[in-house]
Design a protein around this motif. Structure first.
Motif, PDB file in Angstrom:
ATOM      1  N   ARG A 218       1.038  -1.028   0.100  1.00  0.00           N
ATOM      2  CA  ARG A 218      -0.100  -0.071   0.116  1.00  0.00           C
ATOM      3  C   ARG A 218       0.875   1.344  -0.206  1.00  0.00           C
ATOM      4  O   ARG A 218       0.559   2.248  -0.611  1.00  0.00           O
TER       5      ARG A 218
ATOM      6  N   ARG B 125       0.736   3.875  -3.029  1.00  0.00           N
ATOM      7  CA  ARG B 125       0.037   5.014  -2.548  1.00  0.00           C
ATOM      8  C   ARG B 125       0.981   6.248  -2.500  1.00  0.00           C
ATOM      9  O   ARG B 125       1.047   7.226  -2.992  1.00  0.00           O
ATOM     10  N   HIS B 126       2.242   6.254  -1.912  1.00  0.00           N
ATOM     11  CA  HIS B 126       3.005   7.019  -1.675  1.00  0.00           C
ATOM     12  C   HIS B 126       4.314   7.053  -2.593  1.00  0.00           C
ATOM     13  O   HIS B 126       4.721   8.129  -2.985  1.00  0.00           O
TER      14      HIS B 126
ATOM     15  N   ARG C 171       3.772   7.646  -6.643  1.00  0.00           N
ATOM     16  CA  ARG C 171       3.301   8.768  -6.935  1.00  0.00           C
ATOM     17  C   ARG C 171       4.396   9.672  -6.994  1.00  0.00           C
ATOM     18  O   ARG C 171       4.359  10.725  -8.043  1.00  0.00           O
TER      19      ARG C 171
ATOM     20  N   SER D 214      -7.684  12.110   2.674  1.00  0.00           N
ATOM     21  CA  SER D 214      -7.359  10.865   2.145  1.00  0.00           C
ATOM     22  C   SER D 214      -6.207  10.095   3.104  1.00  0.00           C
ATOM     23  O   SER D 214      -6.173   8.895   3.290  1.00  0.00           O
ATOM     24  N   GLN D 215      -5.140  11.048   3.848  1.00  0.00           N
ATOM     25  CA  GLN D 215      -4.317  10.478   4.667  1.00  0.00           C
ATOM     26  C   GLN D 215      -4.856   9.901   5.931  1.00  0.00           C
ATOM     27  O   GLN D 215      -4.389   9.099   6.556  1.00  0.00           O
TER      28      GLN D 215
ATOM     29  N   GLU E 284      -7.384   6.446   4.874  1.00  0.00           N
ATOM     30  CA  GLU E 284      -6.855   5.205   4.485  1.00  0.00           C
ATOM     31  C   GLU E 284      -6.368   4.090   5.794  1.00  0.00           C
ATOM     32  O   GLU E 284      -6.819   3.014   5.541  1.00  0.00           O
TER      33      GLU E 284
END
Ligand SMILES: Nc1ncnc2c1ncn2[C@@H]1O[C@H](COP(=O)(O)OP(=O)(O)OP(=O)(O)O)[C@@H](O)[C@H]1O
Length: 599
Positions: free
Chosen positions: A197, A201-202, A205, A427-428, A431
């Motif tokens: 994840r 996710r991080h 990007r 969003s942070q 999650e």
């Protein structure tokens, strides 16, 4: 006071949209992009744009000038229509470039991602392979490959893609390594997100931008190299290609020089456009990262303390036991330097334990050992960390991920660096709740709103939509505290949670932590160098010096009587009369000092 600093309209619009906007506002980039779009459309709909077949030779039309015999751009030495060959040849050039690009990005990107994020033996192996690929002379490899597999443009481009993958690998690996060290990635790990994840996710990007920029350059190099091979007569002669056209035109340059001009123009304009798009993309993507950070605004909140928890025996309430913990770091010369030398520590449910000591005394290493998040090179050399009786070292990575974030939460020192600048605060927050609590997006959002309200943020809706750079440091810390308590943890590790904040905000944040601790009956391990904070919050305290706990006890007792000279030194440091500031005196010597609060 507004909860969110004023930003231009549409500040919550996605970064992607802003990249496209910036790209289109760059005149060269926009023209180049438009040109490429036209070329793609033209080669896709080639049959609609010409009545001629690209391979049919009409010998009577050989070397026809533009406009002659119905040939828009003339005909080549075999009487084949140049315009049709340009259009159909463009298909092969673009598809060949796409193939090389896909191979380079998939092979280089994936291996760079794994090497950069996981490291270890794969990194050594893949870095070695990349070095070998980069050392190989590309054209020689392609010539050798042609002699083995024949004149296949597709194979040549696939092999060229593998050669180019080395540069993508290096770029991605380097970018991932730098992101992996970011505090917000640690924060995501602490919040209990799995590696997959976190990467999706991080990390992806951040890697996306350099890959996109590199991709445009790779495509232009691939088109040029492909054309070069075809020009040398090493391509598939049965296909219409721009390089093949160049070859034919070159042999007739004195009779019909335009035959060289058309394919040369096509190749150079497409390569130029790709380079311009890459440059414009780089500017657009870099521009999105330059959002301004507003001045910290004082945060205000008064949250109600909940009643104290019911009584239970000390042992039952012990949640964390650190026994003889030793932490060390591998040094480049192969030795190991021990930085924590056998620390014992317990934290009970509902109790705040302070870990106090000067910088470098080993407080953070102790805290990170509990989270099993020691930086690279660091390892637990001895001792045990027992979480509710279970040795954390014995947990699998998956089990540990379930403990972190859900049962043991973390509030960091630097709130801003622990929030990913690419994602909204909402969003942070959402999650980890979806992962740990299994909430739907809507439910998690509703809970995030409640939590923001709970930690004293006045306009939760607005903050939920904001990006980290749009809020103050104090507010970011409240957001992180909201995230930390979102799964109702039993232990909160707070590492200097107020050090990076404005003086006016520090007291508010400490109040908030105290209230939440009482309300949730959490154990808190508070890492600090400030005895004022210890006095304010802690029930018990352990004093660390040079990797050892040199004194421990109830906070009140330690303040009344302490024995170790280092503790005395720390107390002396905060009570040093030399550090007490003189009262303010106005510039006129005879004026009396003003009372605090006097206008
Ligand atoms: N990545 C690392 N490699 C080698 N040594 C390290 C590393 N990180 C920390 N150390 C060493 O471990 C010791 C303890 O560091 P630690 O971060 O726990 O200190 P601290 O008491 O938390 O201080 P601070 O408040 O400044 O963070 C220090 O001597 C430091 O130099």
């Amino acid at each position: 006071m507004s909860d969110v600093a004023p930003t231009p309209a549409g500040s919550a619009a996605t970064a992607d949209r802003s990249v496209v906007r910036r790209l289109l506002h760059d005149p060269l980039g926009a023209v180049a992009l438009g040109f490429l779009a036209l070329v793609v459309l033209a080669v896709t709909f080639a049959p609609l744009l010409t009545p001629h077949d690209a391979t049919t030779a009409v010998i009577t039309d050989a070397l026809a000038a533009p406009g002659e015999g119905g040939h828009l751009l003339g005909a080549d030495s075999a009487g084949r229509d140049v315009w049709a060959r340009l259009l159909f040849g463009g298909r092969f050039s673009l598809l060949g470039a796409l193939l090389a690009l896909t191979v380079a990005v998939v092979v280089g990107g994936l291996s760079g991602l794994v090497a950069g994020y996981v490291g270890r033996w794969f990194d050594t192996l893949a870095s070695g392979a990349a070095a070998v690929l980069m050392a190989l002379p590309g054209i020689v490899v392609l010539l050798a490959a042609r002699s083995v597999i024949g004149p296949s443009a597709w194979w040549a481009m696939a092999i060229f893609g593998v050669l180019l993958s080395a540069s993508v690998f290096r770029l991605v690996r380097q970018t991932v390594q730098s992101v992996r060290g970011e505090l917000y990635v640690d924060a995501a790990r602490v919040a209990g997100l799995s590696d997959t994840r976190i990467v999706l996710r991080h990390v992806l990007r951040v890697v996306r931008a350099p890959i996109i920029i590199q991709a445009a350059f790779i495509a232009s190099v691939a088109i040029a190299v492909q054309a070069g091979l075809e020009f040398l007569g090493l391509g598939d002669l049965t296909l219409p290609t721009w390089g093949g056209m160049l070859n034919d035109g070159f042999s007739r340059i004195y009779q019909q020089p335009l035959l060289v001009v058309w394919p040369a123009l096509a190749i150079s304009l497409v390569c130029l456009a790709l380079t311009l798009v890459a440059n414009a993309l780089r500017d657009a993507l870099e521009g999105t990262g330059s959002a301004r950070r507003p001045r910290p605004a004082p945060a205000t909140s008064a949250v109600q303390a909940a009643p104290a928890p019911g009584a239970a025996s000390a042992d039952e309430r012990t949640i964390l036991q650190v026994e003889g913990l030793r932490v060390g770091y591998a040094m480049p010369d192969g030795t190991t330097t021990e930085v924590v030398h056998g620390v014992d520590l317990t934290v009970r449910r509902g109790e705040v334990v302070g870990l106090v000591g000067e910088s470098g005394s080993g407080k953070t290493q102790t805290a990170f050992s509990v989270l099993r998040l020691l930086p690279e090179g660091g390892a637990i050399l001895g001792g045990r960390v027992l979480w509710k009786g279970r040795d954390l070292a014995a947990l699998s990575a998956r089990e540990m991920t379930a403990v972190r974030g859900a049962q043991i939460a973390y509030v960091p020192q630097e709130p801003m660096s622990n929030l990913d600048p690419s994602f909204t605060i909402g969003s942070q927050l959402v999650e980890p709740m979806r992962v740990h609590l299994g909430l739907s997006r809507v439910q998690a959002r509703a809970r995030a709103l409640e939590l923001l309200d709970r930690v004293g943020i006045r306009r939760p809706e607005q903050v939920l939509r904001a990006y980290p750079h749009e809020v103050s440091g104090g507010m970011a810390q409240r957001v992180l505290i909201a995230g930390a308590i979102s799964c109702r943890p039993e232990l909160l590790i707070a590492d200097e949670p107020t050090t990076a904040l404005d003086m006016t905000v520090q007291a508010d944040i400490l109040d908030l932590l105290r209230d939440l601790q009482a309300e949730l009956d959490m154990g808190v391990l508070l890492v600090t160098h400030n005895f004022g904070v210890v006095a304010d919050l802690c029930d018990r305290v352990a004093v660390m010096q040079d990797g050892l706990v040199v004194e421990r006890g109830a906070t009140r007792d330690l303040f009344v009587a302490h024995e170790h000279p280092y503790t005395t030194q720390l107390f002396d440091a905060i009570l040093d009369p030399a550090q007490v500031r003189e009262p303010y005196r106005p510039p006129h010597a005879d004026a009396r000092p003003q009372e605090v609060g006097q206008p």
